[in-house]
Design an enzyme around this catalytic site. Structure first.
Site, PDB file in Angstrom:
ATOM      1  N   LYS A 119      -4.294  15.514  14.201  1.00  0.00           N
ATOM      2  CA  LYS A 119      -5.306  16.569  14.161  1.00  0.00           C
ATOM      3  C   LYS A 119      -5.535  17.090  12.743  1.00  0.00           C
ATOM      4  CE  LYS A 119      -5.172  17.745  18.971  1.00  0.00           C
ATOM      5  NZ  LYS A 119      -4.219  16.708  19.434  1.00  0.00           N
TER       6      LYS A 119
HETATM    7  C1  PLP Z   1      -4.531  15.761  20.428  1.00  0.00           C
HETATM    8  C2  PLP Z   1      -3.612  14.606  20.533  1.00  0.00           C
HETATM    9  C3  PLP Z   1      -3.974  13.445  21.266  1.00  0.00           C
HETATM   10  C4  PLP Z   1      -5.257  13.328  22.054  1.00  0.00           C
HETATM   11  O1  PLP Z   1      -6.407  13.258  21.234  1.00  0.00           O
HETATM   12  P1  PLP Z   1      -7.852  13.585  21.837  1.00  0.00           P
HETATM   13  O2  PLP Z   1      -8.746  13.665  20.646  1.00  0.00           O
HETATM   14  O3  PLP Z   1      -7.730  14.900  22.549  1.00  0.00           O
HETATM   15  O4  PLP Z   1      -8.217  12.477  22.762  1.00  0.00           O
HETATM   16  C5  PLP Z   1      -3.083  12.373  21.267  1.00  0.00           C
HETATM   17  N1  PLP Z   1      -1.903  12.439  20.620  1.00  0.00           N
HETATM   18  C6  PLP Z   1      -1.526  13.534  19.927  1.00  0.00           C
HETATM   19  C7  PLP Z   1      -0.192  13.548  19.257  1.00  0.00           C
HETATM   20  C8  PLP Z   1      -2.365  14.655  19.841  1.00  0.00           C
HETATM   21  O5  PLP Z   1      -1.980  15.740  19.152  1.00  0.00           O
END
Ligand code: PLP
Length: 488
Positions: A119
């Site tokens: 993120k």
């Molecule tokens: C947020 C997250 C996801 C999922 O990603 P999306 O964009 O919501 O599909 C997968 N793995 C981790 C570690 C995350 O923090």
């Protein structure tokens, strides 16, 4: 470039980037997308490959982002992007390095940023864009968000110290991993307020919704959001699909030109396997593919919460309630209503906003599901858009963490393990890049269960559990949260 809402049936002129940046969700309930996807040629990809190799990730990011942002002067935008992807903020100066495993899969490492989850790739850019746009307008913003772990720390690291930005982050009391709690609660900044709610993640999200539904309160505090429906987050994520491709697929030499040697791992198209929850990460892959990046398949991986896997398998999208959402060992994917999915459906249905509105407002509103299995669009989807899907269980994740550790001495986190498992089972031909979405240190308990080893911890997190904790605990009530915002 102008932006349209997935539910806009009025044909009103599109909006500018800087307006939708602060607005987030469209007033009609839809999500913003660009009016068109700029097309990238083979020559362009060749030029970008050189740029990435010689000037680094930020230079590539500027080229891609500037195709979509024309209301920030180029020199300002260049500075914004360079600050966001300053190599020293990442554990590897390549920002998104790509490595290969002995089973033939590749890993694109997206979790080298400040909070060690993918993120950061989006949030770092969002933080810089917010700071720039607020200063330009002389405005302030109050971010009220809910997190089950990764979003909160990523947003805090990105927004900390940004003038004009205040953050109230709600999390379910006692339900994040000890490392995630320490990451968030150790931040000592009066503009960052941690609120631990006595409830589960859905309760936190309901409080955020209630606060946003209170128009007077929202206007008074200029409340905004940083959740993954913000277009700028998706845009930031498009870049790493290009970066991974350009590192893996070398340019085809001119006929007759001397071969320079060097690594030449892959020819032609590649596929990506993406651990998915809210469909944000993989939506960026869809956009990269629409721009002409030679992506063969987009392999969507879910855990036991398989709403999205079910859609791509059957054509039925059936959202589930909190009670039906399982708490798994890949908790950032424990999502049963994928907030970005509407963007893909808009493209799937030929950008027919009236049909999108009918599906997401009427059908989901009354039936909690819709069914596209009988439509030509769904039947032709794999050919046109390349999505395939699969799912994993807790045992699968433990097994993959163990297998990869034994074979390569590499520890992958449980979310990445979802991607690895689904990639291996997918039957997709040709090279597959699994997106690594978090470092294992965030999910130590599962790693210990799998291999009996505590995952390594990047130096900068040494001793964060011992730092003073900055958090207020409140009952599960929007009123209590409002009071805290009012008093701050
Ligand atoms: C947020 C997250 C996801 C999922 O990603 P999306 O964009 O919501 O599909 C997968 N793995 C981790 C570690 C995350 O923090």
């Amino acid at each position: 470039m102008r932006y349209v809402s997935t539910r806009d049936v009025t044909g009103a002129p599109g909006k500018r980037f800087s307006d939708i940046l602060l607005e987030g969700l469209s007033a009609d309930g839809g999500l913003y997308l660009p009016e068109t996807y700029p097309q990238v040629s083979a020559e362009q990809l060749d030029a970008w490959r050189t740029l990435l190799a010689e000037e680094g990730y930020a230079a590539l990011a500027f080229e891609i982002v500037s195709l979509y942002i024309d209301d920030i002067p180029a020199e300002d935008l260049r500075g914004i992007v360079q600050r966001a992807y300053e190599p020293s903020k990442f554990l590897d100066p390549a920002v998104v390095p790509v490595t290969q495993l002995s089973d033939g899969l590749w890993l694109a490492h997206l979790s080298n940023g400040p909070s060690v989850a993918f993120k950061d790739m989006a949030m770092q850019l969002l933080g810089e864009l917010f700071a720039y746009e607020l200063a330009r307008r002389g405005e302030t913003i109050t971010i009220v968000g809910a997190t089950s772990g990764d979003t909160g720390s990523s947003a805090m690291y990105a927004l900390q110290g940004k003038p004009g930005v205040k953050v109230f982050m709600l999390s379910p009391a006692g339900r994040m991993t000890p490392f995630q709690q320490a990451q968030m609660f150790s931040i000592d900044d009066p503009a960052i307020v941690n609120i631990a709610v006595e409830g589960v993640f859905d309760d936190c999200q309901d409080i955020v919704k209630a606060i946003n539904a209170d128009a007077d309160f929202k206007a008074k505090h200029r409340i905004g959001a940083v959740n993954s429906i913000n277009w700028a987050r998706l845009l930031a994520q498009v870049v790493y699909y290009f970066a991974a491709y350009l590192q893996m697929v070398p340019s085809v030499p001119e006929p007759g030109a001397p071969d320079e040697g060097g690594p030449r791992p892959v020819e032609g198209r590649i596929s990506f396997a993406v651990p998915s929850g809210n469909f944000g990460n993989i939506a960026a892959g869809h956009i990269a593919r629409q721009m002409g990046l030679p992506i063969h398949r987009l392999i969507l991986a879910t855990n036991e919460n398989n709403v999205l896997e079910e859609f791509f398998r059957t054509g039925v999208y059936r959202v589930r309630g909190g009670a039906e959402t399982l708490a798994t060992s890949s908790p950032s994917m424990d999502i049963s209503k994928a907030s970005n999915f509407e963007r893909f459906v808009f493209d799937l249905l030929g950008r027919d906003a009236a049909r999108v509105r009918e599906l997401f407002e009427d059908r989901l509103g009354t039936d909690g599901e819709f069914d596209l299995s009988g439509t030509d669009e769904f039947r032709g989807q794999v050919e046109r858009f390349g999505f395939v899907s699969g799912t994993s269980t807790h045992q699968d994740r433990l097994e993959q963490i163990r297998r990869v550790h034994e074979a390569d001495g590499v520890i992958i986190d449980p979310h990445t393990a979802d991607g690895v498992k689904v990639a291996l089972d997918s039957g997709v031909e040709g090279p597959i890049v699994v997106l690594e979405t978090a470092l294992p240190v965030k999910f130590a308990e599962t790693i210990v269960e799998a291999i009996g080893v505590t995952p390594p911890r990047p130096e900068r997190f040494d001793g964060i559990e011992d730092l003073p904790r900055h958090v207020v605990q409140v009952p599960n009530s929007a009123h209590a949260v409002r009071a805290i915002i009012d008093e701050s």
